[in-house]
Design a protein around this motif. Structure first.
Motif, mmCIF file in Angstrom:
data_model
loop_
_atom_site.group_PDB
_atom_site.id
_atom_site.type_symbol
_atom_site.label_atom_id
_atom_site.label_comp_id
_atom_site.label_asym_id
_atom_site.label_seq_id
_atom_site.Cartn_x
_atom_site.Cartn_y
_atom_site.Cartn_z
ATOM 1 N N GLY A 104 136.683 29.816 73.884
ATOM 2 C CA GLY A 104 135.695 29.108 74.380
ATOM 3 C C GLY A 104 134.540 29.284 74.793
ATOM 4 O O GLY A 104 133.663 29.221 74.445
ATOM 5 N N ARG A 105 134.374 29.579 75.943
ATOM 6 C CA ARG A 105 133.876 30.347 76.818
ATOM 7 C C ARG A 105 132.910 31.246 76.145
ATOM 8 O O ARG A 105 132.145 30.811 76.613
ATOM 9 C CB ARG A 105 133.941 29.972 78.240
ATOM 10 C CG ARG A 105 135.492 29.153 79.233
ATOM 11 C CD ARG A 105 135.161 29.724 80.774
ATOM 12 N NE ARG A 105 135.960 28.580 81.983
ATOM 13 C CZ ARG A 105 137.641 29.144 81.013
ATOM 14 N NH1 ARG A 105 138.345 29.959 81.200
ATOM 15 N NH2 ARG A 105 137.789 27.551 82.136
ATOM 16 N N ARG A 106 133.453 31.987 76.139
ATOM 17 C CA ARG A 106 132.962 33.673 75.415
ATOM 18 C C ARG A 106 131.686 33.190 74.548
ATOM 19 O O ARG A 106 130.366 33.493 74.025
ATOM 20 C CB ARG A 106 133.686 34.601 75.251
ATOM 21 C CG ARG A 106 134.119 35.241 76.928
ATOM 22 C CD ARG A 106 135.454 35.608 75.817
ATOM 23 N NE ARG A 106 134.551 37.432 75.060
ATOM 24 C CZ ARG A 106 135.269 37.783 74.905
ATOM 25 N NH1 ARG A 106 136.382 38.359 74.491
ATOM 26 N NH2 ARG A 106 134.722 39.308 74.053
ATOM 27 N N ALA A 107 132.357 31.862 73.335
ATOM 28 C CA ALA A 107 131.099 31.663 72.729
ATOM 29 C C ALA A 107 131.014 31.088 72.729
ATOM 30 O O ALA A 107 129.441 31.141 72.216
ATOM 31 C CB ALA A 107 132.565 31.076 71.426
ATOM 32 N N LEU A 108 130.883 29.638 73.782
ATOM 33 C CA LEU A 108 129.557 29.138 73.968
ATOM 34 C C LEU A 108 128.409 29.856 74.940
ATOM 35 O O LEU A 108 127.512 29.615 74.493
ATOM 36 C CB LEU A 108 130.239 27.527 74.978
ATOM 37 C CG LEU A 108 130.483 26.568 73.856
ATOM 38 C CD1 LEU A 108 131.487 25.479 75.008
ATOM 39 C CD2 LEU A 108 129.678 25.993 72.977
ATOM 40 N N LEU A 109 128.886 30.930 75.609
ATOM 41 C CA LEU A 109 128.092 31.440 76.217
ATOM 42 C C LEU A 109 127.269 32.995 75.319
ATOM 43 O O LEU A 109 125.791 32.393 75.498
ATOM 44 C CB LEU A 109 128.788 32.420 76.756
ATOM 45 C CG LEU A 109 127.529 33.669 77.962
ATOM 46 C CD1 LEU A 109 126.627 33.019 78.893
ATOM 47 C CD2 LEU A 109 128.503 34.366 79.178
ATOM 48 N N TYR A 110 127.853 32.873 74.672
ATOM 49 C CA TYR A 110 127.081 33.856 72.990
ATOM 50 C C TYR A 110 126.262 32.593 72.431
ATOM 51 O O TYR A 110 125.363 33.403 72.597
ATOM 52 C CB TYR A 110 128.226 33.930 72.135
ATOM 53 C CG TYR A 110 127.442 35.248 71.423
ATOM 54 C CD1 TYR A 110 128.078 36.701 71.586
ATOM 55 C CD2 TYR A 110 127.284 35.144 70.454
ATOM 56 C CE1 TYR A 110 126.907 38.093 70.849
ATOM 57 C CE2 TYR A 110 126.189 35.318 69.225
ATOM 58 C CZ TYR A 110 126.822 37.245 69.375
ATOM 59 O OH TYR A 110 126.160 38.053 68.437
ATOM 60 N N ALA A 111 126.940 31.712 72.595
ATOM 61 C CA ALA A 111 125.441 30.740 71.862
ATOM 62 C C ALA A 111 124.452 30.486 72.334
ATOM 63 O O ALA A 111 123.216 29.883 71.943
ATOM 64 C CB ALA A 111 126.423 28.932 71.069
ATOM 65 N N ALA A 112 124.605 30.203 73.929
ATOM 66 C CA ALA A 112 123.091 30.391 74.494
ATOM 67 C C ALA A 112 122.473 31.162 74.562
ATOM 68 O O ALA A 112 121.242 31.588 74.495
ATOM 69 C CB ALA A 112 123.875 29.841 76.396
ATOM 70 N N VAL A 113 122.868 32.804 74.244
ATOM 71 C CA VAL A 113 122.378 33.983 74.438
ATOM 72 C C VAL A 113 121.531 33.422 72.833
ATOM 73 O O VAL A 113 120.552 33.961 72.936
ATOM 74 C CB VAL A 113 123.335 35.199 74.563
ATOM 75 C CG1 VAL A 113 122.174 36.547 74.044
ATOM 76 C CG2 VAL A 113 124.048 34.689 75.585
ATOM 77 N N PHE A 114 122.638 33.471 71.913
ATOM 78 C CA PHE A 114 121.559 33.326 70.494
ATOM 79 C C PHE A 114 120.705 32.711 70.729
ATOM 80 O O PHE A 114 119.301 33.228 70.070
ATOM 81 C CB PHE A 114 122.378 32.875 69.338
ATOM 82 C CG PHE A 114 122.101 33.165 68.055
ATOM 83 C CD1 PHE A 114 122.342 33.585 67.276
ATOM 84 C CD2 PHE A 114 122.444 31.157 67.884
ATOM 85 C CE1 PHE A 114 121.408 33.352 66.018
ATOM 86 C CE2 PHE A 114 121.627 30.829 66.664
ATOM 87 C CZ PHE A 114 121.810 31.782 65.586
#
Length: 321
Positions: A259-269
């Motif tokens: 979940g942490r990685r997915a949200l970080l990826y969402a921020a990068v996106f």
């Protein structure tokens, strides 16, 4: 999610392919898509092509009549079902062992169906995914998705990869119909993330093959629903909601770190989208994307969002017709 019933006339030999083409006000693009589909499958007696018209105001039926060569069935929806309702109706109507959902404004490239038929030769494989090329309204390439493994073969980390982000362009995936029957249809409570949730559900259910070739085109254009959501920032907010849903498909011990990685990826996106919009001169859209990126970053330390139930109440499947 809705149940996908077995083919009604299962005693009759099922065709190998069902190409299901949902359309809504994209008759011009349909005229670009149909010729290549028929060039690859039109002479085969083990393939069907279905065009499902979701209350279009243009004339997809005329396109089918003009270009379908008698090999394409035109099936208007019983009213306006929306994209996800049309997906579920299409899968239900499909009789083929392999089902390809091809949006009416997308394209397949030469060799698509042969490559996927080979990739799905192993009956245990639930789906296959290829690389795809993003194109604009005039078929000009804008981006190509990357390889998630070197060479075609089983995508061993498909589930973890798909939880982080939707790595699949819809025209670039084929699903075994029996897998739809086993996992159910597309969730109607996720109008903008039902495809992403489906891919993770399938990856949790069985092996997925990655076809390391660019064999499909995904169209991005100003009139698309995706473009409208980018302008408001809704695309990122819906992405955060979807993270909570797709996390339900992984073991509980892995949910918080993923979940942490997915949200970080969402921020990068969102940040990348903001940069693209700023370069195109869309300053307000860029600002909205940056604001959503910051919201994602604030969620990261807690490990994500509450996970949604993996199995919501069943929805009715539209009656085939």
């Amino acid at each position: 999610m809705p149940e996908i019933p077995p083919v009604a006339d299962a005693a009759t030999a099922a065709p190998t392919w069902s190409v299901v083409i949902p359309v809504h006000d994209c008759a011009g693009y349909l005229a670009r898509a149909l010729p290549e589909v028929l060039a690859q499958l039109g002479e085969r007696d083990d393939a069907e092509v279905l065009v499902l018209d979701d209350a279009s105001t243009d004339d997809p039926g005329g396109v089918v009549e003009r270009l379908g060569r008698g090999r394409v069935r035109y099936l208007p929806n019983p009213g306006h079902l929306g994209a996800i309702g049309t997906f579920n109706r299409g899968v239900t109507l499909a009789r083929g062992r392999l089902v390809h959902l091809l949006h009416g404004d997308d394209l397949v490239l030469p060799g698509f169906y042969a490559a996927f038929e080979a990739a799905l030769a192993d009956e245990t494989v639930v789906a296959a995914v290829c690389r795809a090329r993003d194109v604009d309204a005039d078929d000009r390439p804008t981006h190509t998705t990357r390889s998630y493994r070197r060479g075609t073969g089983v995508w061993t980390d498909a589930l973890a990869s798909l939880v982080l982000s939707n790595r699949v362009r819809t025209p670039g995936i084929v699903v075994r119909r029996s897998a739809y029957e086993e996992v159910g249809g597309y969730r109607t409570d996720l109008p903008h993330a039902a495809d992403w949730e489906m891919w993770t559900r399938l990856a949790a259910h069985g092996p997925v093959v990655f076809v390391d070739e660019v064999l499909a085109c995904y169209r991005r254009h100003a009139g698309s629903d995706t473009s409208a959501r980018v302008r408001t920032g809704a695309n990122v907010r819906e992405r955060v909601t979807a993270v909570g849903v797709v996390l339900s498909h992984v073991p509980e011990r892995r949910r918080r770190p993923l979940g942490r990685r997915a949200l970080l990826y969402a921020a990068v996106f969102a940040s990348r989208t903001a940069l693209q919009q700023a370069r195109a001169g869309h300053v307000r859209t860029a600002a909205r994307q940056l604001r959503e990126a910051l919201r994602c970053l604030r969620l990261v330390p807690g490990g994500g969002v509450p996970t949604a139930p993996a199995t919501p109440s069943p929805d009715p499947v539209p009656t085939p017709g």
